[in-house]
Structures are given as C-alpha cells and as structure tokens.
Design an enzyme around this catalytic site. Structure first.
Site, PDB file in Angstrom:
ATOM      1  N   HIS A  71      27.148  43.645  -2.209  1.00 48.29           N
ATOM      2  CA  HIS A  71      25.755  44.010  -2.427  1.00 48.29           C
ATOM      3  C   HIS A  71      25.370  45.155  -1.504  1.00 48.29           C
ATOM      4  O   HIS A  71      26.112  45.511  -0.589  1.00 48.29           O
ATOM      5  CB  HIS A  71      24.815  42.809  -2.239  1.00 48.29           C
ATOM      6  CG  HIS A  71      24.729  42.254  -0.855  1.00 48.29           C
ATOM      7  ND1 HIS A  71      23.680  41.485  -0.422  1.00 48.29           N
ATOM      8  CD2 HIS A  71      25.538  42.356   0.228  1.00 48.29           C
ATOM      9  CE1 HIS A  71      23.848  41.118   0.831  1.00 48.29           C
ATOM     10  NE2 HIS A  71      24.972  41.630   1.244  1.00 48.29           N
ATOM     11  N   CYS A  95      23.410  47.931   6.390  1.00 41.06           N
ATOM     12  CA  CYS A  95      23.441  47.061   5.199  1.00 41.06           C
ATOM     13  C   CYS A  95      22.916  47.756   3.952  1.00 41.06           C
ATOM     14  O   CYS A  95      22.944  47.178   2.859  1.00 41.06           O
ATOM     15  CB  CYS A  95      22.691  45.761   5.457  1.00 41.06           C
ATOM     16  SG  CYS A  95      23.531  44.709   6.666  1.00 41.06           S
ATOM     17  N   HIS A 134      28.624  46.529   0.807  1.00 41.04           N
ATOM     18  CA  HIS A 134      29.504  45.679   1.612  1.00 41.04           C
ATOM     19  C   HIS A 134      29.588  44.324   0.924  1.00 41.04           C
ATOM     20  O   HIS A 134      28.847  44.036  -0.011  1.00 41.04           O
ATOM     21  CB  HIS A 134      28.984  45.549   3.051  1.00 41.04           C
ATOM     22  CG  HIS A 134      27.634  44.911   3.163  1.00 41.04           C
ATOM     23  ND1 HIS A 134      26.464  45.559   2.827  1.00 41.04           N
ATOM     24  CD2 HIS A 134      27.273  43.671   3.558  1.00 41.04           C
ATOM     25  CE1 HIS A 134      25.439  44.752   3.020  1.00 41.04           C
ATOM     26  NE2 HIS A 134      25.895  43.591   3.467  1.00 41.04           N
ATOM     27  N   HIS A 148      30.606  39.858   1.106  1.00 39.92           N
ATOM     28  CA  HIS A 148      30.628  38.631   1.888  1.00 39.92           C
ATOM     29  C   HIS A 148      31.396  37.555   1.131  1.00 39.92           C
ATOM     30  O   HIS A 148      31.481  37.581  -0.101  1.00 39.92           O
ATOM     31  CB  HIS A 148      29.211  38.099   2.131  1.00 39.92           C
ATOM     32  CG  HIS A 148      28.352  38.994   2.948  1.00 39.92           C
ATOM     33  ND1 HIS A 148      28.499  39.111   4.313  1.00 39.92           N
ATOM     34  CD2 HIS A 148      27.338  39.819   2.598  1.00 39.92           C
ATOM     35  CE1 HIS A 148      27.590  39.971   4.764  1.00 39.92           C
ATOM     36  NE2 HIS A 148      26.877  40.418   3.748  1.00 39.92           N
ATOM     37  N   HIS A 188      32.723  37.661  -7.501  1.00 40.34           N
ATOM     38  CA  HIS A 188      33.337  38.982  -7.627  1.00 40.34           C
ATOM     39  C   HIS A 188      32.449  39.949  -8.411  1.00 40.34           C
ATOM     40  O   HIS A 188      32.931  40.723  -9.234  1.00 40.34           O
ATOM     41  CB  HIS A 188      34.749  38.886  -8.236  1.00 40.34           C
ATOM     42  CG  HIS A 188      35.730  38.330  -7.277  1.00 40.34           C
ATOM     43  ND1 HIS A 188      35.836  36.976  -7.043  1.00 40.34           N
ATOM     44  CD2 HIS A 188      36.619  38.934  -6.453  1.00 40.34           C
ATOM     45  CE1 HIS A 188      36.770  36.773  -6.130  1.00 40.34           C
ATOM     46  NE2 HIS A 188      37.252  37.940  -5.737  1.00 40.34           N
ATOM     47  N   GLU A 205      25.991  33.828   4.506  1.00 43.38           N
ATOM     48  CA  GLU A 205      26.696  35.076   4.193  1.00 43.38           C
ATOM     49  C   GLU A 205      27.824  35.337   5.172  1.00 43.38           C
ATOM     50  O   GLU A 205      28.721  36.117   4.894  1.00 43.38           O
ATOM     51  CB  GLU A 205      25.744  36.258   4.100  1.00 43.38           C
ATOM     52  CG  GLU A 205      25.115  36.685   5.389  1.00 43.38           C
ATOM     53  CD  GLU A 205      24.176  37.877   5.225  1.00 43.38           C
ATOM     54  OE1 GLU A 205      23.941  38.325   4.093  1.00 43.38           O
ATOM     55  OE2 GLU A 205      23.700  38.359   6.260  1.00 43.38           O
TER      56      GLU A 205
END
Length: 121
Positions: free
Chosen positions: A15, A26, A30, A32, A70, A109
């Site tokens: 995201h 952010c 990136h 998680h 994914h 996360e």
C-alpha cells in the site's frame, strides 16, 4: 455463560498512504505481512458447549482475505488510503453482518504495531 472466541488470520499486501505529509516514507509503496485478529463474543450454547463454530469465522473471512492477499490495498474499494485504522474498520463493516457477537478487530502491520477497532464509527 459468556465466552470470547479469537481467530487469527494473515495476508500479504502492499500500500501507499497518499494523505500523509510530503516526504513521509509511507507515501512510497511498501508492503506488510498483516495479521488480523477477530474477536467474537456470545453466550455459550450449553447443549454444544461453544459460542459457535470457529469455521464460521473462517468462512466469513475467506473472501476478504482472497481479495486482499498479495494485492495493492489502495485499489480495494473503501481502502483508498489504507491505514491500519481504516483496514480494521473495513473488516468490521464486511464481517459484522455475518458474525453475530463481533466485538473487536485487531490489525497488525508489524509485530510491534497494531490497531484495535470496536465498531464505533
């Protein structure tokens, strides 16, 4: 007798957080390894001995995990700016109709960062 059921799920996703101030790391894409903990509470059915079957929680979560795993979360309707707060609320909206007694959704996360949501909008 009342009891609380807890079931843990995982998904991998990427995201960006486009509403953050310019230069915030952010804002860049990136990913998680998310963990979602679902808590359901209710009266124990004395004839059976449980609140309800854990499979009901898994059944309700399956299509949501299929959608998110994914994926790029920003492309999911309702998650255009997918902070963990918004992800937890999104899960709540999707699960509440099919999970009587839903009490809490906790989205992690990272191993050290999470948000709990209790259904108050």
């Amino acid at each position: 007798m009342r009891a609380r059921l807890t079931k843990i799920f995982h998904f991998e996703a990427a995201h960006t957080l486009p509403t953050l101030p310019d230069g915030h790391p952010c804002q860049r894409m990136h990913g998680h390894s998310f963990k979602v903990v679902v808590h359901v509470e209710g009266e124990v059915n004395e004839a059976i001995g449980w609140v309800y079957d854990h499979k009901e929680i898994s059944r309700a979560m399956a299509p949501l995990l299929d959608l998110l795993d994914h994926s790029y979360l920003n492309d999911v309707e309702g998650l255009e700016s997918p902070t963990i707060e918004r992800i937890a609320a999104w899960f709540w909206r999707k699960l509440e109709p099919s999970l009587p007694g839903l009490k809490e959704i906790c989205v992690h996360e990272t191993p050290n960062s999470s948000c709990s949501f209790y259904g108050e909008f």
